[in-house]
Write a protein that holds these residues in place. Structure first.
Motif, short mmCIF file in Angstrom:
data_model
loop_
_atom_site.label_atom_id
_atom_site.label_comp_id
_atom_site.label_asym_id
_atom_site.label_seq_id
_atom_site.Cartn_x
_atom_site.Cartn_y
_atom_site.Cartn_z
N SER A 141 0.82 -1.21 0.00
CA SER A 141 0.00 0.00 0.00
C SER A 141 0.85 1.26 0.00
O SER A 141 0.55 2.23 -0.70
CB SER A 141 -0.94 0.01 1.21
N THR A 142 1.93 1.24 0.79
CA THR A 142 2.82 2.40 0.82
C THR A 142 3.49 2.61 -0.53
O THR A 142 3.61 3.74 -1.01
CB THR A 142 3.88 2.23 1.92
N ASN A 163 0.57 4.02 -2.76
CA ASN A 163 0.06 5.33 -2.36
C ASN A 163 1.09 6.43 -2.56
O ASN A 163 0.75 7.57 -2.90
CB ASN A 163 -0.39 5.31 -0.90
N ASP A 164 2.37 6.07 -2.37
CA ASP A 164 3.43 7.06 -2.53
C ASP A 164 4.01 7.07 -3.94
O ASP A 164 4.96 7.82 -4.21
CB ASP A 164 4.56 6.81 -1.52
#
Length: 604
Positions: free
Chosen positions: A484-485, A488-489
């Motif tokens: 997810s990181t 998302n980033d």
């Protein structure tokens, strides 16, 4: 189809037992002879980093490359960077390091991931962008970094790329893929196991592959689906086969080309190649007490990871910590030495053997696409106790570390695809502290999503393995703990640096992460093909290579006049990352463009 294949294979096997043996069947079969005086078939390397040692062959090669080749390679790379950013001045420390006047030259490793043809092609496109022999790459300011690398590691589809580069005497990507006066090129336009639209021709092709492994079996060595896979891969990624002579029985089709024989190639003798390493996983015979399964993967993260290099095969994992000479892989004891077992195509097949997946999902393997091959193996090459869905390697480490090594009592190692534990990017050999790698350029072409894009899961798995089991053996920088990181980033959509804030005492390398996480800016989605796609028209290959080149050379998006453009400082930022560990060891603070670059590209 199945009955006809079994019948054809039976005929091929019968012929292989007579005077009708083909050059390929003879060249592929290992031979047994007396061991040279003083031969040691097991070298134990210790359970912790401070006791680990590299082979004499690797030490000598790396030392010679660093002395004779890398100073000029780094100077050339620096020149390309300067030409690409003429108005930008690198800090004095960066110029000094790349010129060879700093504390030491950076120790660079490149890791190229698995993912079948997609990974091999995408990885080739990235390496093309890093190759100083490519004038376009040199103008982009990224060319030359490949020449500065000390190590080049690959697994699965990445092993096809690494093995092909090494065996072809380190040609350019264009020469390797499309052929030249000395290379036949990759035969990507032909399916790996069914190269014809004619079922009869395809059955004859498969039967020919069986005929080529029969002599190995008759000589007493185990044969599995990996051997059939090896003979198919050899025709596509090793030099010597064209589309017109795929079934030519008078050719050896890459048989006899061994991993250890790369040491005799001119580019290796002159230390022009980065030191090649190929990885594989293993299905151990029993739990050694360190079972830890990464979600949705077949192999526990604690199972030994094996590496194959020109000089040795083995594992630095503390559960084993031992190696055997690659040249004598398959040897039964210290008085009888086997040669020819380390076929380059077989090593590539071991690293890319995904067929075990068919046998762990509750599906009868005979009902899958490889069912006919398994049936033909069982009918023609009966072997008690041999798993036909894995790669069978006589265990050189029998009796070694019996308290920690789960296969210490086994006669055969069951090796499988290097990414089946979730670590589909081969970081592991570049984390060995004895190698002292400062920076890893990581190429991630794994299909983590349904659309076949990478999401960083391989990096997450590596971090978990290092933290849970082998912190004393390997060091890995802090990375996101979930995909997810990464998503998302936007870490898979641009080059990202990991490990920028590691303390001075940390041995963790800096990682330059370049992923096949989406199309390059302004480009179409052409590199997110399925791992199961096993044939690529040459025009599609060219399109994918061009797309990967953009991924490697664009850098992050920069806004100018209300629109996004490529980062004009990317060549300088890449160079700043290359020298950053050496800068830290010198005790010099980041400054100038490097301070700006590291702030922009580092994940924190």
């Amino acid at each position: 189809m199945r009955s006809s294949l079994v019948a054809l294979v039976s005929l091929a096997a019968a012929l292989s037992g007579t005077h009708a043996q083909s050059p390929a069947s003879i060249a592929y079969a290992p031979t047994v002879g007396a061991c040279p005086a003083g031969t040691e078939l097991v070298r134990e390397v210790g359970a912790v980093a401070k006791t680990q040692t590299l082979s004499h062959g690797e030490l000598d090669y790396v030392a010679a490359r660093r002395l004779d080749v890398l100073p000029a390679a780094f100077a050339s790379y620096l020149a390309h960077v300067r030409n690409a950013v003429p108005g930008t001045k690198l800090p004095a420390y960066a110029t000094a390091i790349l010129s060879g006047h700093g504390h030491k030259l950076p120790n660079v490793g490149i890791a190229t991931s698995g993912g079948g043809h997609r990974a091999a092609i995408f990885g080739a496109g990235i390496l093309n962008a890093l190759d100083g022999r490519n004038a376009t790459s040199a103008r982009a300011g990224t060319g030359g970094l490949l020449q500065t690398a000390t190590y080049l590691a690959g697994l699965s589809g990445g092993s096809w790329l690494v093995g092909s580069l090494a065996q072809n005497d380190f040609p350019t990507v264009e020469e390797m893929v499309f052929g030249s006066a000395t290379t036949t090129g990759w035969q990507t336009q032909l399916d790996l196991l069914t190269p014809s639209a004619n079922a009869t021709v395809d059955s004859a092709f498969t039967a020919a592959l069986f005929g080529e492994i029969a002599v190995k079996y008759f000589e007493g060595f185990p044969v599995t689906i990996a051997d059939v896979w090896a003979r198919a891969l050899s025709r596509h990624f090793l030099n010597g086969t064209t589309a017109d002579d795929l079934l030519n029985a008078s050719l050896d089709h890459g048989a006899g080309v061994t991993l250890s024989s790369i040491s005799k190639l001119p580019s290796f003798v002159s230390h022009q190649q980065p030191f090649p390493v190929v990885l594989a996983n293993t299905l151990t015979s029993k739990d050694n007490g360190s079972e830890f399964i990464f979600p949705d993967n077949i192999v526990p993260l604690g199972n030994p990871i094996y590496e194959f290099n020109v000089y040795e095969m083995g594992s630095f994992d503390p559960t084993l910590g031992a190696f055997t000479p690659t040249k004598y892989l398959g040897s039964p004891n210290s008085s009888e030495c086997v040669t020819g077992f380390d076929q380059m195509s077989f090593v590539q097949a071991i690293s890319s053997n995904l067929f075990t997946e068919f046998n762990v999902t509750g599906v009868n393997i005979n009902d899958t696409e490889i069912g006919p091959i398994i049936q033909a193996l069982e009918a023609n090459f009966p072997e008690a106790g041999i798993r036909l869905d894995t790669s069978a390697v006589p265990n050189p480490f029998k009796g070694v570390s019996p308290h920690t090594f789960a296969d210490a009592d086994q006669a055969v190692l069951n090796l499988v695809d290097g990414g089946l534990d979730g670590e589909v990017t081969p970081y592991q050999p570049l984390l060995v502290k004895a190698r002292g790698v400062d920076m890893i350029f990581a190429i991630d072409a794994v299909a983590d999503t349904d659309e076949n894009w990478a999401t960083g899961l391989s990096m997450v798995a590596t971090q978990q393995r290092v933290e849970k089991f082998f912190n004393t053996t390997y060091s890995f920088p802090r990375v996101p703990t979930n995909e997810s990181t990464f998503l998302n980033d936007g870490l898979t959509l641009r080059p990202t640096f990991f490990g920028c804030a590691e303390p001075a005492w940390s041995a963790a390398p800096l990682i330059i992460y370049v992923a096949n996480g989406g199309p390059p800016r302004g480009g179409a989605a052409v590199t997110n093909t399925s791992t199961s796609q096993t044939a690529y028209p040459l025009a599609q290959v060219q399109t994918m290579l061009d797309s990967a080149f953009l991924t490697a050379t664009q850098g992050m998006a920069v806004e100018k006049h209300g629109r996004e453009i490529d980062d004009p400082l990317w060549p300088a930022c890449l160079a700043c990352a290359v020298v950053d560990r050496t800068r830290r060891d010198m005790g010099v603070a980041r400054s100038g463009v490097c301070a700006t670059c590291m702030k922009e590209y580092c994940w924190s």
